[in-house]
Design an enzyme around this catalytic site. Structure first.
Site, PDB file in Angstrom:
ATOM      1  N   GLY A   1     -10.987   2.917   1.200  1.00 57.28           N
ATOM      2  CA  GLY A   1     -10.489   3.306   2.518  1.00 57.28           C
ATOM      3  C   GLY A   1     -11.598   3.947   3.338  1.00 57.28           C
ATOM      4  O   GLY A   1     -12.456   3.264   3.909  1.00 57.28           O
ATOM      5  N   GLY A   2     -11.605   5.268   3.373  1.00 58.04           N
ATOM      6  CA  GLY A   2     -12.534   6.014   4.227  1.00 58.04           C
ATOM      7  C   GLY A   2     -13.992   5.591   4.084  1.00 58.04           C
ATOM      8  O   GLY A   2     -14.702   5.434   5.089  1.00 58.04           O
TER       9      GLY A   2
ATOM     10  N   GLU B   1      -3.709   2.366  -7.287  1.00 61.47           N
ATOM     11  CA  GLU B   1      -4.064   3.408  -6.326  1.00 61.47           C
ATOM     12  C   GLU B   1      -3.186   4.625  -6.547  1.00 61.47           C
ATOM     13  O   GLU B   1      -2.090   4.719  -5.978  1.00 61.47           O
ATOM     14  CB  GLU B   1      -3.843   2.884  -4.905  1.00 61.47           C
ATOM     15  CG  GLU B   1      -4.757   1.738  -4.544  1.00 61.47           C
ATOM     16  CD  GLU B   1      -5.164   1.822  -3.073  1.00 61.47           C
ATOM     17  OE1 GLU B   1      -6.355   1.805  -2.816  1.00 61.47           O
ATOM     18  OE2 GLU B   1      -4.287   1.946  -2.221  1.00 61.47           O
TER      19      GLU B   1
ATOM     20  N   HIS C   1       0.850  -1.191   0.000  1.00 56.98           N
ATOM     21  CA  HIS C   1       0.000   0.000   0.000  1.00 56.98           C
ATOM     22  C   HIS C   1       0.887   1.243   0.000  1.00 56.98           C
ATOM     23  O   HIS C   1       1.968   1.242   0.598  1.00 56.98           O
ATOM     24  CB  HIS C   1      -0.910  -0.013   1.236  1.00 56.98           C
ATOM     25  CG  HIS C   1      -1.955   1.050   1.212  1.00 56.98           C
ATOM     26  ND1 HIS C   1      -1.685   2.353   1.567  1.00 56.98           N
ATOM     27  CD2 HIS C   1      -3.256   1.016   0.833  1.00 56.98           C
ATOM     28  CE1 HIS C   1      -2.796   3.071   1.422  1.00 56.98           C
ATOM     29  NE2 HIS C   1      -3.754   2.284   0.975  1.00 56.98           N
TER      30      HIS C   1
ATOM     31  N   GLY D   1      -7.392   9.212   0.089  1.00 57.20           N
ATOM     32  CA  GLY D   1      -7.759  10.004   1.259  1.00 57.20           C
ATOM     33  C   GLY D   1      -7.847  11.500   0.981  1.00 57.20           C
ATOM     34  O   GLY D   1      -7.911  12.297   1.906  1.00 57.20           O
TER      35      GLY D   1
ATOM     36  N   SER E   1     -10.266   7.433  -2.945  1.00 60.37           N
ATOM     37  CA  SER E   1     -11.509   8.201  -2.813  1.00 60.37           C
ATOM     38  C   SER E   1     -12.703   7.568  -3.527  1.00 60.37           C
ATOM     39  O   SER E   1     -13.532   8.266  -4.106  1.00 60.37           O
ATOM     40  CB  SER E   1     -11.285   9.652  -3.254  1.00 60.37           C
ATOM     41  OG  SER E   1     -10.273  10.252  -2.455  1.00 60.37           O
TER      42      SER E   1
END
Ligand code: PGA
Length: 244
Positions: free
Chosen positions: A223-224, A156, A84, A162, A202
């Site tokens: 992620g978030g 990514e 990552h 993020g 995102s």
């Protein structure tokens, strides 16, 4: 490094319904190491599987702070995220260590999710393709095609992680196609065509449909937006317009 034990249990409980309904979609959650045992237990009997966020390359030994592939398997973990960008950026991960972690994951049958992606500087200075090529070659060097049949790649772009800035569907598609062609030239068309390439950066409930409608986008690394039941459930249940 998100959620506590209660929060993680509540999240996976809440996701079970969406995962059960989304036939043909594989749903994997990747909690921090400290929550893996509990989450692996909590997802038993559901369509959700569990991934670690990292895995060490050695089978065992004096590697303080690291975690071996076999000990993850023992907990009921099925997959591991490798390389990552936060590992690369903050913890000294290199293409060589990504390669070695990949080898360790494959050896015990952990589904490897290998992350690649360019920074904003690299994109703006037209180095995206060179960076992706270098990261892929470094990670995949020396494996036999048969070893890589489980391989999942996550594209990514670092500038999208993020930040709320998603790659446009066209930018994601272009990079995914490039990655697939690289794997075809390093290995074979058959491996490249069968390989799943996830987009990460995102991803949200309101952009997943458009991203997933791209022909070379096979899934998402979230992620978030994975931390809330409603948003992640909508992502799991993405809808691709019939025309695509
Ligand atoms: P994000 O994170 O969805 O919050 O951008 C993606 C990731 O960390 O892989």
């Amino acid at each position: 490094m998100n959620l506590d034990l209660n929060g993680a249990n509540a999240l996976v409980e809440g996701l079970k319904d969406a995962a059960a309904k989304a036939t043909g979609v594989e749903t994997i959650v990747a909690p921090p190491f400290t929550l893996l045992a509990a989450v692996a237990e909590a997802v038993k009997g559901s369509r959700i599987r569990c991934a670690a966020q990292n895995v060490h390359w050695a089978e065992s030994g004096a590697f303080t702070g690291e975690c071996a592939a076999a000990s993850l398997k023992e907990l009921g973990v099925d997959a591991a995220i490798i390389g990552h960008s936060e590992r690369r950026q903050f913890f000294g991960e290199t293409d060589k260590t990504v390669h070695d972690r990949l080898a360790a994951a494959l050896k015990v049958g952990l589904l490897p999710i290998v992350c690649v992606g360019e920074s904003l500087d690299e994109r703006e200075s037209q180095q995206t393709w060179r960076v992706l090529e270098t990261q892929l070659k470094g990670a995949l060097d020396g494996f036999a095609p048969v070893d890589l049949s489980m391989l999942v790649i996550a594209y990514e772009p670092v500038w999208a992680i993020g930040t709320g800035k998603t790659a446009s569907p066209a930018q994601a598609q272009e990079a995914h196609l490039f990655i697939r062609k690289q794997v075809a030239s390093l290995y074979s068309d058959a491996l490249a065509q069968g390989m799943r390439i996830l987009y990460g950066g995102s991803v949200k409930a309101d952009n997943i449909d458009e991203l997933m409608s791209q022909p070379d986008v096979d899934g998402a690394l979230v992620g978030g937006a994975s931390l809330k039941v409603d948003g992640f459930s909508r992502i799991i249940g993405f809808k691709v317009p019939a025309a695509n």
